[in-house]
Motif scaffolding. Structure first.
Motif, PDB file in Angstrom:
ATOM      1  N   UNK A   1       0.799  -1.220   0.000  1.00 55.28           N
ATOM      2  CA  UNK A   1       0.000   0.000   0.000  1.00 55.28           C
ATOM      3  C   UNK A   1       0.835   1.275   0.000  1.00 55.28           C
ATOM      4  N   UNK A   2       2.107   1.203   0.354  1.00 52.19           N
ATOM      5  CA  UNK A   2       2.952   2.405   0.321  1.00 52.19           C
ATOM      6  C   UNK A   2       4.107   2.262  -0.676  1.00 52.19           C
TER       7      UNK A   2
ATOM      8  N   UNK B   1       9.005   3.945  -4.186  1.00 44.86           N
ATOM      9  CA  UNK B   1       9.660   4.065  -5.494  1.00 44.86           C
ATOM     10  C   UNK B   1      10.109   5.507  -5.740  1.00 44.86           C
ATOM     11  N   UNK B   2       9.323   6.466  -5.266  1.00 47.96           N
ATOM     12  CA  UNK B   2       9.640   7.872  -5.511  1.00 47.96           C
ATOM     13  C   UNK B   2      10.904   8.333  -4.798  1.00 47.96           C
ATOM     14  N   UNK B   3      11.398   7.548  -3.844  1.00 50.33           N
ATOM     15  CA  UNK B   3      12.669   7.925  -3.206  1.00 50.33           C
ATOM     16  C   UNK B   3      13.817   7.882  -4.219  1.00 50.33           C
ATOM     17  N   UNK B   4      13.662   7.089  -5.288  1.00 48.93           N
ATOM     18  CA  UNK B   4      14.706   7.004  -6.319  1.00 48.93           C
ATOM     19  C   UNK B   4      14.865   8.341  -7.034  1.00 48.93           C
TER      20      UNK B   4
ATOM     21  N   UNK C   1      10.453  12.340   3.962  1.00 49.34           N
ATOM     22  CA  UNK C   1       9.299  13.240   3.973  1.00 49.34           C
ATOM     23  C   UNK C   1       8.970  13.764   2.577  1.00 49.34           C
ATOM     24  N   UNK C   2       9.969  13.844   1.685  1.00 49.57           N
ATOM     25  CA  UNK C   2       9.737  14.362   0.334  1.00 49.57           C
ATOM     26  C   UNK C   2       8.771  13.498  -0.458  1.00 49.57           C
ATOM     27  N   UNK C   3       8.632  12.216  -0.119  1.00 47.59           N
ATOM     28  CA  UNK C   3       7.754  11.317  -0.881  1.00 47.59           C
ATOM     29  C   UNK C   3       6.452  11.020  -0.125  1.00 47.59           C
ATOM     30  N   UNK C   4       6.191  11.753   0.952  1.00 43.52           N
ATOM     31  CA  UNK C   4       4.938  11.588   1.671  1.00 43.52           C
ATOM     32  C   UNK C   4       4.963  10.530   2.745  1.00 43.52           C
TER      33      UNK C   4
ATOM     34  N   UNK D   1      11.108   4.886   9.194  1.00 42.12           N
ATOM     35  CA  UNK D   1       9.899   5.210   8.440  1.00 42.12           C
ATOM     36  C   UNK D   1       8.698   4.665   9.205  1.00 42.12           C
ATOM     37  N   UNK D   2       7.832   5.563   9.650  1.00 43.60           N
ATOM     38  CA  UNK D   2       6.718   5.196  10.507  1.00 43.60           C
ATOM     39  C   UNK D   2       5.743   4.253   9.819  1.00 43.60           C
TER      40      UNK D   2
END
Length: 221
Positions: A97-98, A103-106, A117-120, A134-135
């Motif tokens: 679900x996350x 993937x956006x951390x790449x 935090x940049x990827x939500x 990472x919570x």
């Protein structure tokens, strides 16, 4: 019928391997799955680092010892530099679900970026080591750097051993009848696009989950 492959099949060309990150043709012919996780730490400027990883293994080395072997860590990346500078990190295990945010951390890995935090995703401080967690990940393993070794002589990649010093786990994953460690809400596995070594045909798979079956009798004789 079994067939032998001791050299790279002609249908798997160097351009394909380069496009896929310079992995070996063995990766795509064997298509062995490996756990997906994010390794987090602090960059030297105090910003969060989050590196999506796989190609690793986890093993107990004694009553109280649990070791993670990171199979391939680039010498020139933020993750390796962070490990060398701080000697600690956190291994964070996401469920599906996350995964889109993971993937956006790449694409959000600039030196000045807080990569969690940049990827939500939500950063929280680890308990036993000086590193971010990472919570949203259902399992966090806090680790200390144990040793490192070149993947092979002259390689740009390192093999790294980490020793667990603390585990934080979401309680709903304790129970197989709730969210569980396995199944659609549990661990994610990376699958390197299964490739037919004779035709070059690729099966488009990137991630998967693990569904346990009923146990077989443990008869050793």
């Amino acid at each position: 019928m079994k067939k032998e492959f001791s050299t790279r099949p002609e249908v798997i060309d160097e351009q394909f391997l380069k496009y896929c990150g310079g992995f070996s043709w063995y990766d795509f012919v064997t298509a062995m799955p490996a756990l997906v996780f994010l390794v987090t730490g602090w960059k030297s400027n105090g910003k969060e680092n989050a590196c999506l990883q796989s190609w690793s293994t986890f093993v107990g080395g004694g009553t109280n010892d649990f070791i993670c072997i990171l199979g391939r860590v680039g010498k020139h990346g933020h993750m390796y530099r962070s490990l060398k500078e701080t000697g600690v990190c956190v291994i964070n295990f996401p469920s599906y679900d996350i995964y889109d945010r993971c993937i956006k951390t790449i694409g959000n890995n600039e030196f000045e970026t807080d990569e969690i935090t940049a990827v939500g995703l939500t950063m929280e401080k680890a308990t036993k080591v000086d590193a971010p967690r990472i919570k949203e990940c259902h399992l966090n393993i806090e680790c200390e750097l144990l040793w490192e070794h070149e993947l092979f002589q002259g390689s740009d990649d390192m093999t790294i051993a980490l020793k667990a010093v603390n585990i934080c786990m979401e309680s709903d994953h304790y129970n197989q009848d709730k969210l569980s460690r396995y199944g659609k809400t549990g661990y994610l596995f990376q699958v390197d696009q299964p490739t037919n070594p004779e035709t070059g045909e690729i099966t488009s798979i990137s991630t998967g989950t693990f569904e346990p079956r009923e146990p077989l009798p443990w008869n050793t004789k």
